[in-house]
Design a protein around this motif. Structure first.
Motif, PDB file in Angstrom:
ATOM      1  N   ILE A  40       0.866  -1.177   0.000  1.00  0.00           N
ATOM      2  CA  ILE A  40       0.000   0.000   0.000  1.00  0.00           C
ATOM      3  C   ILE A  40       0.904   1.229   0.000  1.00  0.00           C
ATOM      4  O   ILE A  40       1.729   1.394   0.896  1.00  0.00           O
ATOM      5  N   PRO A  41       0.786   2.107  -1.009  1.00  0.00           N
ATOM      6  CA  PRO A  41       1.664   3.275  -1.081  1.00  0.00           C
ATOM      7  C   PRO A  41       1.258   4.345  -0.070  1.00  0.00           C
ATOM      8  O   PRO A  41       0.197   4.260   0.562  1.00  0.00           O
ATOM      9  N   ASN A  43      -0.489   7.369   1.352  1.00  0.00           N
ATOM     10  CA  ASN A  43      -1.848   7.849   1.077  1.00  0.00           C
ATOM     11  C   ASN A  43      -2.687   6.820   0.324  1.00  0.00           C
ATOM     12  O   ASN A  43      -3.659   7.177  -0.337  1.00  0.00           O
ATOM     13  N   GLY A  44      -2.305   5.538   0.450  1.00  0.00           N
ATOM     14  CA  GLY A  44      -3.031   4.466  -0.210  1.00  0.00           C
ATOM     15  C   GLY A  44      -4.200   3.975   0.624  1.00  0.00           C
ATOM     16  O   GLY A  44      -4.325   4.263   1.813  1.00  0.00           O
ATOM     17  N   GLY A  97       2.430   4.584   3.973  1.00  0.00           N
ATOM     18  CA  GLY A  97       2.592   3.353   3.218  1.00  0.00           C
ATOM     19  C   GLY A  97       2.868   2.178   4.148  1.00  0.00           C
ATOM     20  O   GLY A  97       3.315   2.354   5.282  1.00  0.00           O
TER      21      GLY A  97
END
Length: 121
Positions: A40-41, A43-44, A97
């Motif tokens: 998950i990046p 701000n994902g 992230g």
């Protein structure tokens, strides 16, 4: 939604065969299981959805927040895990992230192996 730990402190030292490491037990299953790595990046988001089967998410690096149903978001970080039952609505977000291992199986019972994080909440 249940929280568990798999950090070094929750493990046991292994010295058999002249070994020198700590093992944190996670899960055992004799049936089918799907195991994946989620990236998950910053701000994902993993959008709000129902768990197709019981699901265990182990945070390896980074941090984020999770929620179940209409509950408030709860912080989660590396070394901790979240378990959702089949059909449970849930969502995951991360500002910085995170990388997580996700295990999905009808036979998951993390409380048989992992230390609960409940006392920390």
């Amino acid at each position: 939604m249940e929280f568990y730990r798999f950090d070094r402190e929750s493990g046991r030292p292994i010295t058999k065969f002249d070994s020198n490491f700590v093992m944190s037990r996670i899960i055992q299953t004799s049936g089918n299981a799907h195991i994946g790595c989620m990236h998950i990046p910053a701000n994902g988001v993993v959008g709000y959805h129902q768990a197709v089967s019981p699901q265990l998410m182990l945070i390896m690096t980074g941090a984020g927040k999770v929620r179940s149903g209409n509950d408030d978001f709860i912080e989660i970080k590396a070394g901790e895990a979240v378990f959702w039952e089949k059909g449970e609505w849930h969502e995951t977000i991360s500002k910085i992230g995170l990388t997580a291992i996700v295990i999905e199986s009808e036979e998951l019972n993390p409380s048989a192996y992992m230390t609960s994080r409940e006392s920390d909440l």
